[in-house]
Design an enzyme around this catalytic site. Structure first.
Site, short mmCIF file in Angstrom:
data_model
loop_
_atom_site.label_atom_id
_atom_site.label_comp_id
_atom_site.label_asym_id
_atom_site.label_seq_id
_atom_site.Cartn_x
_atom_site.Cartn_y
_atom_site.Cartn_z
N PRO A 1 0.81 -1.21 0.00
CG PRO A 1 0.07 -0.96 2.20
CD PRO A 1 0.79 -1.92 1.29
CB CYS B 1 4.23 31.27 -15.37
SG CYS B 1 4.80 32.60 -14.34
N1 LLP Z 1 2.86 -1.40 -6.04
C1 LLP Z 1 3.15 -1.08 -7.32
C2 LLP Z 1 3.85 -2.02 -8.16
C3 LLP Z 1 2.75 0.18 -7.82
O1 LLP Z 1 3.02 0.50 -9.08
C4 LLP Z 1 2.08 1.09 -6.97
C5 LLP Z 1 1.69 2.41 -7.45
C6 LLP Z 1 1.82 0.70 -5.64
C7 LLP Z 1 2.22 -0.56 -5.21
C8 LLP Z 1 1.12 1.59 -4.66
O2 LLP Z 1 -0.17 1.85 -5.05
P1 LLP Z 1 -1.18 2.67 -4.10
O3 LLP Z 1 -1.45 1.81 -2.88
O4 LLP Z 1 -0.55 3.94 -3.74
O5 LLP Z 1 -2.38 2.85 -4.95
N2 LLP Z 1 0.78 9.18 -8.99
C9 LLP Z 1 -0.50 8.53 -9.05
C10 LLP Z 1 -0.45 7.12 -8.48
C11 LLP Z 1 0.57 6.25 -9.17
C12 LLP Z 1 0.63 4.87 -8.60
C13 LLP Z 1 1.78 4.13 -9.14
N3 LLP Z 1 1.96 2.83 -8.62
C14 LLP Z 1 -1.55 9.39 -8.33
O6 LLP Z 1 -1.20 10.43 -7.80
O7 LLP Z 1 -2.71 9.02 -8.30
#
Ligand code: LLP
Length: 414
Positions: A274, A343
């Site tokens: 997570p 900007c």
């Molecule tokens: N594991 C892997 C292989 C991942 O690619 C990611 C996120 C996670 C775990 C963690 O996922 P989470 O629990 O945070 O959903 N910048 C984007 C989110 C990109 C997520 C990339 N990978 C945003 O601001 O929504």
């Protein structure tokens, strides 16, 4: 609205987090300031550990790479999932090592593979030659193969990863062939982020069980480890749906148990990664209001940050809400548009939010800004990135200092 804020939020005339007023924090550390709440971070960590006591829980460092938070999570028994060398070094600086680090990434450099070996980390095979690279470098940790299940999760296109044609993972036939070539301990899957749809997770697990049954039939292999990635979403707006950590993790655990049983497979140990759901709703960003400008039907409220400390509105059309932290007791008068200082006309943080009439010097607090904000920030317009603090029980600790113009000039050669 205040339920979008960290667990230690207290309201009166002024917003308080961790027993400290927003204005005292802004006074001491300046703005913009990202304020993390220790109580919330520990509660989210414990919710994961309690819902899946036998699982390996790894914080997905990309959500906010920070040594102090990694240390706090390590105290709660949580390791680190890293996708680049910098994230790996943050985890090592926090004292995390061995199987508590998992090295991920669709294009690992030789340096990254070497650092994974040094750390004794586990390793995710995401490319046709990753298995051989891991073997020849001497990876000592567990090796997982990332497979693409062909499941289209319900989220923004930029953050879905489980569909066929994704740049991540190996299609099923290639994954199976890779498993047949080496010493593989488990499977890895991550279908996307900001998911509030348990259906897609259940479908993925059923698909995985069928894939494992095929691996057993064709290779006599079953995974000892099953990494289901991250993905649980958080609430950004009062009207957003809520799926709790316990509910989400229990669904993963029980679906895996049921699907594995159906195929008569030996139960794997789970790994979860997570990011957002550990840190996202644990922080608030404080901004100082500057210019308030009425123009043809819209009143802009300009803050002293913007897309350089939170590019999510521009990247994903993400929506946030806000309160005036120093005038919490006052009724909102009408809707305002909160814009940044950059900007670009697209530098709008909140399209419309109801506030008491804002004035220069007011403090604007934006909740649910702990994940993928400062960690994706930039120095656009030569703006130094903000500081982050950790608050709890009336105490505050600087966990990342504010950048200075001197930091930026130190990179220049002219
Ligand atoms: N594991 C892997 C292989 C991942 O690619 C990611 C996120 C996670 C775990 C963690 O996922 P989470 O629990 O945070 O959903 N910048 C984007 C989110 C990109 C997520 C990339 N990978 C945003 O601001 O929504």
């Amino acid at each position: 609205m205040l339920d979008l804020f960290p667990d230690s939020v207290a309201a009166g005339d002024e917003l308080q987090i961790g027993g400290l007023t927003a204005s005292a924090l802004a006074e001491e550390f300046g703005t913009p300031l990202v304020v993390y709440c220790e109580q919330t971070l520990r509660a989210r960590a414990r919710a994961y550990r309690e819902a899946a006591p036998d699982a390996r829980i790894l914080y997905s460092v990309k959500a906010f790479p920070n040594v102090a938070l990694l240390q706090l999570f390590a105290e709660e028994g949580i390791g680190a999932e890293v996708s680049a060398l910098g994230e790996l070094e943050f985890a090592r600086r926090a004292g995390i090592q061995g199987e508590r680090i998992l090295v991920d990434g669709n294009n690992k450099s030789d340096e990254e593979v070497g650092a994974a070996v040094d750390a004794g980390a586990s390793f995710v095979v995401d490319a046709p030659d990753d298995l051989e690279r891991a073997a020849s470098a001497g990876i000592r940790g567990d090796i997982l193969v990332r497979v693409t299940p062909g499941i289209d999760a319900e989220t923004h296109d930029a953050i879905k990863t489980g569909h066929l044609g994704s740049k991540f993972g190996l299609p099923p036939d290639d994954a199976l062939a890779t498993i047949g070539r080496g010493n593989v301990a488990g499977l890895h899957v991550h279908i996307g982020s900001q998911l509030l749809d348990l259906g897609a997770e259940r479908m993925t697990i059923e698909w995985l069980a069928a894939f494992v049954a095929r691996c057993r039939a064709e290779l006599g292999w079953t995974p000892r480890l099953l990494d289901l990635g991250g993905g649980l979403g958080i609430r950004y707006l009062p009207e957003d749906a809520h799926v709790g950590i316990a509910e989400f993790v229990e669904a993963l655990v029980s679906s895996t148990r049921a699907a594995w049983k159906l195929h008569g497979l030996p139960e794997p140990q789970l790994i979860l990664e997570p990011g957002r759901s550990l840190v996202g709703d644990g922080a608030v960003t404080l901004y100082r209001v500057g210019v308030v400008k009425p123009v043809s039907g819209t009143t802009y409220v300009a803050i002293d940050g913007g897309m350089s400390d939170n590019p999510r509105p521009q990247l994903y059309g993400a929506r946030f809400t806000a309160v005036l932290a120093n005038r919490l007791g006052q009724e909102p008068t009408r809707a305002y548009t909160v814009c940044g200082k950059h900007c670009e006309s697209g530098d709008v943080m909140i399209d419309r939010v109801a506030l008491p009439e804002p004035r220069r010097g007011d403090l604007l607090a934006v909740p649910a800004t702990g994940a993928y904000t400062l960690g994706m920030g930039s120095n656009y317009n030569g703006v130094p990135r903000p500081a982050a603090v950790l608050v709890g029980d009336g105490r505050v600790r600087l966990i990342r200092r504010r950048e200075t113009i001197a930091d930026l000039l130190a990179l220049e050669n002219g």
